[in-house]
Design an enzyme around this catalytic site. Structure first.
Site, PDB file in Angstrom:
ATOM      1  N   LYS A 168      -2.305 -14.385   9.854  1.00  0.00           N
ATOM      2  CA  LYS A 168      -1.241 -15.226  10.417  1.00  0.00           C
ATOM      3  C   LYS A 168      -1.564 -15.704  11.831  1.00  0.00           C
ATOM      4  O   LYS A 168      -1.405 -16.887  12.151  1.00  0.00           O
ATOM      5  CB  LYS A 168       0.088 -14.450  10.452  1.00  0.00           C
ATOM      6  CG  LYS A 168       0.713 -14.198   9.106  1.00  0.00           C
ATOM      7  CD  LYS A 168       2.098 -13.605   9.253  1.00  0.00           C
ATOM      8  CE  LYS A 168       2.100 -12.219   9.855  1.00  0.00           C
ATOM      9  NZ  LYS A 168       1.498 -11.206   8.999  1.00  0.00           N
ATOM     10  N   THR A 169      -1.967 -14.778  12.693  1.00  0.00           N
ATOM     11  CA  THR A 169      -2.180 -15.146  14.094  1.00  0.00           C
ATOM     12  C   THR A 169      -3.286 -16.187  14.225  1.00  0.00           C
ATOM     13  O   THR A 169      -3.126 -17.204  14.906  1.00  0.00           O
ATOM     14  CB  THR A 169      -2.517 -13.901  14.926  1.00  0.00           C
ATOM     15  OG1 THR A 169      -1.438 -12.966  14.845  1.00  0.00           O
ATOM     16  CG2 THR A 169      -2.741 -14.268  16.386  1.00  0.00           C
TER      17      THR A 169
ATOM     18  N   GLU B 161       4.208 -18.094  14.186  1.00  0.00           N
ATOM     19  CA  GLU B 161       3.761 -16.995  13.341  1.00  0.00           C
ATOM     20  C   GLU B 161       5.005 -16.353  12.743  1.00  0.00           C
ATOM     21  O   GLU B 161       5.845 -15.815  13.467  1.00  0.00           O
ATOM     22  CB  GLU B 161       2.960 -15.995  14.159  1.00  0.00           C
ATOM     23  CG  GLU B 161       2.401 -14.848  13.351  1.00  0.00           C
ATOM     24  CD  GLU B 161       1.493 -13.943  14.170  1.00  0.00           C
ATOM     25  OE1 GLU B 161       1.257 -12.809  13.716  1.00  0.00           O
ATOM     26  OE2 GLU B 161       1.024 -14.360  15.248  1.00  0.00           O
TER      27      GLU B 161
END
Length: 497
Positions: A149-150, A193
């Site tokens: 995600k990041t 995010e």
């Protein structure tokens, strides 16, 4: 083995969508108030996620105060930007004109600032609801998934910049290329995010949702895989009209999510390595300076040399590219990819920390078996004739128990692996769950060794590593504190040689 997110158990009870957004002992409302908010108080402001809320609020022109139990890397920059921050929790930290309080899932009902807010009738909302409220009507990309995600969020942000926009962004980690973990921007789009761990990603109504993968995780909150899957299904229902769900077709859980959403009429775009996807990896080549990639997209072919390593990052970049195109369709796809190409990675995502005695040491946040395996594979792709030595700190007793065999299999991909004692984080100690819970399940012939004391790490690494080797410091806990110790031990060993 872990259950398969693409095949939920048909005999399981009806799934329940769990989310921390709902009012309860801490949170008093699910969304940003309709009345004007001029002053925001952020409890646990020093965390990566909460500091992103504070940063966006400051740049949006709000007065910001906050508190945390200890100082940290995000607090000084927020103070410099104008936030009033106290160390320790105290009801007196809430300003007289405070309009709203933002909290994370880690904030407890007995927090004196929460109690004071309740007594004063000040609304308390979850971090994700605060982000959604601050971003307002921007064309938002929400990046979700068990892993990646990041990096994908950051890549989508720089892609939009490459396309000529100046997006807002909010991440759960520091990103050197962006200068910080959040920014309000001046453009029409935003990238966030989206955290599935507590179901709070349902606060967003995005233009595009990217799902990098969907595997069992955070079952301490969701309870079952079916509940976790239901939360992702609910997120796809939050996509605005005309928006898109973008899924990695190489991941069974994400692909199945896309199939269910398509049945409900959601526009779904698929990316991956197969011939039947909308956004396809045509080629990739690992190089010393990164990864050369070529993509086939609905808007034409695009190619670049990414500054990051690993097949997982090739896919992350493609998902980010598809998302940026969905939010900014007028931009040329090659320009969007050009924004991604120089991106060097988020903090603690295959982050090079130094080379001593010919041994290069990397930090990585990997704390799930698939992340561990992907990071080891990325190191294998650049190490040449050297070896990969992994130091892994398990995060949470529950996760260690649930995925012990998968962790063992992933770590067996290293030439040598050391498993540190479990990092408890938010959980109570469990003496029955230790490093040996993993190492006892390692395949025959694998070198996966348990440690009883973290103080052993530096000496063992320095004794085992040879010039040309890569050392990976893996985990979501405080394993990062051992990295400089390992580098120092390698330097000392070189001096003694």
């Amino acid at each position: 083995m872990t259950p398969d997110a693409s095949r939920p158990d048909p005999g399981a009870p009806a799934p329940e969508v769990r989310t921390m957004l709902r009012p309860g002992p801490v949170v008093t409302r699910a969304d940003w108030p309709e009345t004007p908010v001029r002053s925001l108080h952020v409890i646990r402001i020093g965390g990566a996620g909460m500091s992103a809320v504070a940063r966006l609020a400051l740049e949006a022109g709000l007065a910001v105060s906050g508190s945390d139990s200890q100082d940290g890397q995000f607090i000084a920059p927020l103070r410099e930007a104008g936030a009033r921050i106290g160390i320790g929790f105290d009801a007196e930290l809430l300003a007289e004109d405070c309009d709203l309080v933002a909290v994370s899932t880690a904030v407890r009902p007995d927090n004196p600032e929460v109690i004071a807010a309740h007594e004063r009738g000040i609304a308390v909302i979850h971090r994700a609801a605060a982000l959604a409220g601050l971003l307002g009507e921007r064309r938002t990309i929400a990046v979700a998934g068990t892993h990646g995600k990041t990096s994908t969020t950051a890549m989508a942000t720089v892609a939009l910049r490459g396309g000529g926009d100046d997006p807002a962004w909010a991440l759960g980690a520091a990103v050197p290329d962006l200068g910080r973990n959040a920014g309000f921007g001046t453009g029409t789009s935003a990238v966030v995010e989206a955290d599935e761990s507590d179901g709070s990603f349902l606060a967003f109504a995005p233009r595009a949702v990217v799902v990098t993968n969907l595997e069992p995780d955070h079952l301490d909150f969701h309870g079952t895989l079916e509940n976790l899957t239901a939360a992702f299904d609910a997120l796809t229902e939050r996509i605005v009209d005309g928006g898109a769900l973008i899924v990695c077709a190489d991941d069974p859980g994400a692909a199945a999510l896309g199939e269910r959403a398509a049945v409900r009429g959601v526009r779904v775009e698929r990316y991956g390595t197969g011939d039947d996807v909308d956004w396809r990896v045509v080629s990739e080549e690992a190089r010393a300076d990164g990864t050369a990639v070529a993509y086939a997209t609905p808007a034409g072919e695009a190619s670049a040399t990414l500054a990051v390593h690993g097949h997982h990052n090739v896919l992350n970049a493609l998902g980010a590219l598809a998302a940026a195109h969905a939010a900014l369709p007028e931009a040329a796809v090659q320009d969007l990819l050009g924004g991604i190409a120089p991106f060097t990675g988020a903090s603690r995502r295959f982050e090079k920390k130094g080379t001593r005695a010919g041994v290069t040491v990397y930090d990585d946040y990997a704390h799930h078996p698939r992340e561990v395996a992907a990071t080891i594979a990325a190191a294998r792709g650049i190490v040449g004739e050297g070896r990969v030595i992994a130091v892994f700190q398990p995060h949470l007793f529950s996760r260690t128990r649930d995925f012990a065999s998968d962790f063992a299999a992933a770590l067996a991909g290293a030439d040598e692996a050391l498993v540190m004692p479990v990092y408890a984080a938010r959980e109570d100690p469990d003496p029955a769950t230790t490093a040996r819970t993993i190492t006892d399940l390692a395949p025959a012939g694998a070198s996966v060794r348990p440690l009883d004391d973290r103080a052993e790490v530096a000496g063992l690494v320095a004794g085992a590593a040879r010039p040309g080797d890569v050392v990976l410091m893996l985990g979501a806990g405080d394993v990062v504190e051992e990295t400089p110790v390992v580098l120092a031990a390698l330097a000392d060993a070189e001096e003694r040689a």
